[in-house]
Design a protein around this motif. Structure first.
Motif, PDB file in Angstrom:
ATOM      1  N   GLU A 285      -5.321  -1.614  -6.778  1.00 22.43           N
ATOM      2  CA  GLU A 285      -4.715  -0.664  -5.853  1.00 22.43           C
ATOM      3  C   GLU A 285      -5.644  -0.414  -4.666  1.00 22.43           C
ATOM      4  OE1 GLU A 285      -1.773   0.307  -6.023  1.00 22.43           O
ATOM      5  OE2 GLU A 285      -1.122   0.233  -8.121  1.00 22.43           O
TER       6      GLU A 285
ATOM      7  N   SER B  75      -7.390   7.062  -3.743  1.00 18.62           N
ATOM      8  CA  SER B  75      -6.912   5.833  -4.384  1.00 18.62           C
ATOM      9  C   SER B  75      -5.434   5.937  -4.738  1.00 18.62           C
ATOM     10  CB  SER B  75      -7.720   5.560  -5.658  1.00 18.62           C
ATOM     11  OG  SER B  75      -7.185   4.453  -6.357  1.00 18.62           O
ATOM     12  N   ARG B  76      -4.783   4.789  -4.716  1.00 20.49           N
ATOM     13  CA  ARG B  76      -3.391   4.734  -5.174  1.00 20.49           C
ATOM     14  C   ARG B  76      -3.319   4.540  -6.684  1.00 20.49           C
ATOM     15  NH1 ARG B  76       0.381   0.635  -1.974  1.00 20.49           N
ATOM     16  NH2 ARG B  76      -0.291  -0.782  -3.641  1.00 20.49           N
TER      17      ARG B  76
ATOM     18  N   VAL C 221      -7.653   1.623  -1.586  1.00 18.38           N
ATOM     19  CA  VAL C 221      -8.417   2.874  -1.531  1.00 18.38           C
ATOM     20  C   VAL C 221      -8.783   3.177  -0.078  1.00 18.38           C
ATOM     21  CG1 VAL C 221      -9.436   2.466  -3.816  1.00 18.38           C
ATOM     22  CG2 VAL C 221     -10.695   1.776  -1.766  1.00 18.38           C
ATOM     23  N   LYS C 222      -9.169   4.413   0.171  1.00 15.75           N
ATOM     24  CA  LYS C 222      -9.772   4.824   1.439  1.00 15.75           C
ATOM     25  C   LYS C 222     -10.972   5.706   1.099  1.00 15.75           C
ATOM     26  CE  LYS C 222      -5.480   4.751   4.161  1.00 15.75           C
ATOM     27  NZ  LYS C 222      -5.840   3.610   5.021  1.00 15.75           N
ATOM     28  N   VAL C 223     -12.066   5.527   1.844  1.00 13.97           N
ATOM     29  CA  VAL C 223     -13.283   6.303   1.557  1.00 13.97           C
ATOM     30  C   VAL C 223     -13.598   7.217   2.741  1.00 13.97           C
ATOM     31  CG1 VAL C 223     -14.167   4.475   0.071  1.00 13.97           C
ATOM     32  CG2 VAL C 223     -14.881   4.546   2.456  1.00 13.97           C
TER      33      VAL C 223
ATOM     34  N   GLY D 130     -15.652   1.889  -3.630  1.00 16.04           N
ATOM     35  CA  GLY D 130     -14.224   1.775  -3.353  1.00 16.04           C
ATOM     36  C   GLY D 130     -13.717   0.355  -3.551  1.00 16.04           C
TER      37      GLY D 130
ATOM     38  N   ILE E  23     -13.216   9.342  -2.431  1.00 16.86           N
ATOM     39  CA  ILE E  23     -12.444   8.096  -2.452  1.00 16.86           C
ATOM     40  C   ILE E  23     -11.001   8.455  -2.789  1.00 16.86           C
ATOM     41  CG2 ILE E  23     -12.102   5.847  -3.544  1.00 16.86           C
ATOM     42  CD1 ILE E  23     -15.051   5.740  -4.155  1.00 16.86           C
TER      43      ILE E  23
ATOM     44  N   LEU F 256     -13.497  -0.251  -7.262  1.00 14.61           N
ATOM     45  CA  LEU F 256     -12.319   0.392  -7.827  1.00 14.61           C
ATOM     46  C   LEU F 256     -11.047  -0.374  -7.478  1.00 14.61           C
ATOM     47  CD1 LEU F 256     -10.625   2.686  -9.055  1.00 14.61           C
ATOM     48  CD2 LEU F 256     -10.964   3.974  -6.932  1.00 14.61           C
ATOM     49  N   SER F 257     -10.953  -0.805  -6.245  1.00 15.33           N
ATOM     50  CA  SER F 257      -9.756  -1.535  -5.822  1.00 15.33           C
ATOM     51  C   SER F 257      -9.615  -2.848  -6.596  1.00 15.33           C
ATOM     52  CB  SER F 257      -9.821  -1.796  -4.317  1.00 15.33           C
ATOM     53  OG  SER F 257      -8.640  -2.417  -3.863  1.00 15.33           O
TER      54      SER F 257
ATOM     55  N   THR G 166      -1.774   8.452  -1.637  1.00 19.25           N
ATOM     56  CA  THR G 166      -2.850   8.901  -2.529  1.00 19.25           C
ATOM     57  C   THR G 166      -2.292   9.445  -3.838  1.00 19.25           C
ATOM     58  OG1 THR G 166      -4.129   9.553  -0.575  1.00 19.25           O
ATOM     59  CG2 THR G 166      -4.871  10.392  -2.709  1.00 19.25           C
TER      60      THR G 166
END
Length: 381
Positions: free
Chosen positions: A134, A181-182, A136-138, A125, A179, A128-129, A76
């Motif tokens: 990159e 995100s990387r 993501v996890k939600v 998510g 969310i 965004l990815s 993250t």
């Protein structure tokens, strides 16, 4: 073939994703970093050590991940905190005056927010990815994420003296999601505390669940007792619960920052008319199938019929309405001893001693569980 969308970074990425979030119905959007709340490593263990989590063992089982977002996902780089307004259409304090009806927390009078927000978070998510390249996890509520401290670090609001997030735009009524995100996104400025000397939320609590400002002892909280707690409601709190059968909004409803809040705008978060103030008698008569049908799609269904019926019987006992005594008498035959115990307590509050003695004589006496017999003993004093 469709051309691939260009990967966005920096301000362009942020603005594109925020616009999409607004389109999906999120009214609040802010960004923070995984290390933005370092004192969680001390605050959370201290709260757990004091036993203030009650029987919520899941709070302790993954405490390390709760206290440090990077422990949940080491990759993250940015955390987007989002809020959806779930403001009630009427003052929740009006409901607690309606003694023959059930008071249900505002968030539970509608479709389960987990379902509504999780779907929107997944969509955002994915957006965004795709735009950042990159992963993501939600997360929404059920994951080991401390949403409220992170939301304060992101600038969505601040944790009030009642420990709930307060927004200057939406009062106490934001439902939160996160969310991870990387992608690298610029952080927002943390919100500062604007409670000042106000202590309305602390003073109104029926069960004195706040040992100090900004500290909650869940074991005394009506929301915990009516939702999370599985056994009999402790006698010390039963009368104070009043007609609240699922949660409690008192400390939220009195916050002066609610003057800036409005009712929920997301159509799937609209309150259901049949859950605004349902008659206690009606709820007491629901069998399992009726319970599941009545509360389908709401957070109440997850709690289960027996626990909710326990709460309904406590409310019946607090109603002072002798006409509701028959509902409590009928529940003396329920299979669950916790429900039967609550029914005995309600009967003891509403029926004359002679009638109680007749009921006890026909109840079965020594065949009952010890805790139910104890309830009878107290009722017959």
């Amino acid at each position: 073939m469709k051309p691939e969308k260009a990967v966005l970074t920096g301000r362009a990425l942020r603005e594109t994703v925020e616009a999409r979030a607004r389109h999906l119905g999120f009214e609040a959007f802010r960004v923070t970093q995984p290390h933005a709340v370092p004192d969680l490593r001390e605050r959370l263990p201290a709260w757990l050590a004091a036993g203030h989590h009650g029987t919520m063992d899941w709070m302790e089982e993954r405490a390390e991940q709760r206290a440090a977002p990077s422990a949940l996902w080491a990759e993250t780089r940015s955390i987007i905190m989002l809020g959806m307004n779930a403001g009630p259409q009427r003052d929740p304090l009006e409901l607690v005056q309606m003694k023959d009806r059930a008071a249900i927390a505002a968030y539970a009078q509608r479709r389960d927010y987990h379902d509504v927000i999780k779907g929107k978070l997944k969509e955002l998510g994915g957006f965004l990815s795709a735009r950042s390249g990159e992963p993501v996890k939600v997360f929404v509520d059920t994951a080991p994420v401390m949403e409220k401290p992170l939301a304060q670090a992101a600038g969505l609001g601040w944790q009030g003296k009642h420990t709930v997030l307060i927004s200057r735009e939406h009062g106490n009524w934001l439902m939160l999601g996160a969310i991870f995100s990387r992608a690298a996104l610029e952080s927002d400025t943390p919100e500062t505390d604007h409670c000042g000397s106000c202590r309305r939320c602390l003073d109104i609590c029926p069960t004195d669940a706040f040992p100090a400002p900004y500290r909650l002892d869940a074991r005394r909280c009506i929301a915990y007792l009516t939702i999370e707690h599985h056994g009999p409601i402790p006698h010390a709190f039963r009368e104070k619960i009043g007609n609240r059968i699922f949660g409690c909004d008192d400390c939220l409803a009195v916050c002066p920052w609610n003057k800036f809040a409005g009712a929920a705008r997301e159509t799937r978060m609209a309150a259901r008319d049949d859950l605004a103030a349902p008659p206690l008698a009606e709820l007491a008569r629901l069998d399992d199938a009726g319970f599941r049908a009545r509360f389908a799609g709401t957070p109440i269904k997850r709690t289960g019929r027996d626990r909710v019926l326990r709460n309904v019987l406590i409310a019946i006992g607090n109603s002072g309405d002798a006409a509701l005594a028959d509902e409590a008498v009928a529940c003396l035959q329920e299979p669950d001893p916790v429900v039967r115990g609550a029914a005995v307590w309600a009967c003891g509050r509403l029926l004359a001693r002679e009638r109680l003695q007749q009921l006890f004589a026909s109840y079965g006496g020594g065949e009952a569980e010890a805790d139910v017999l104890s309830e009878w003993g107290l009722a017959l004093r």
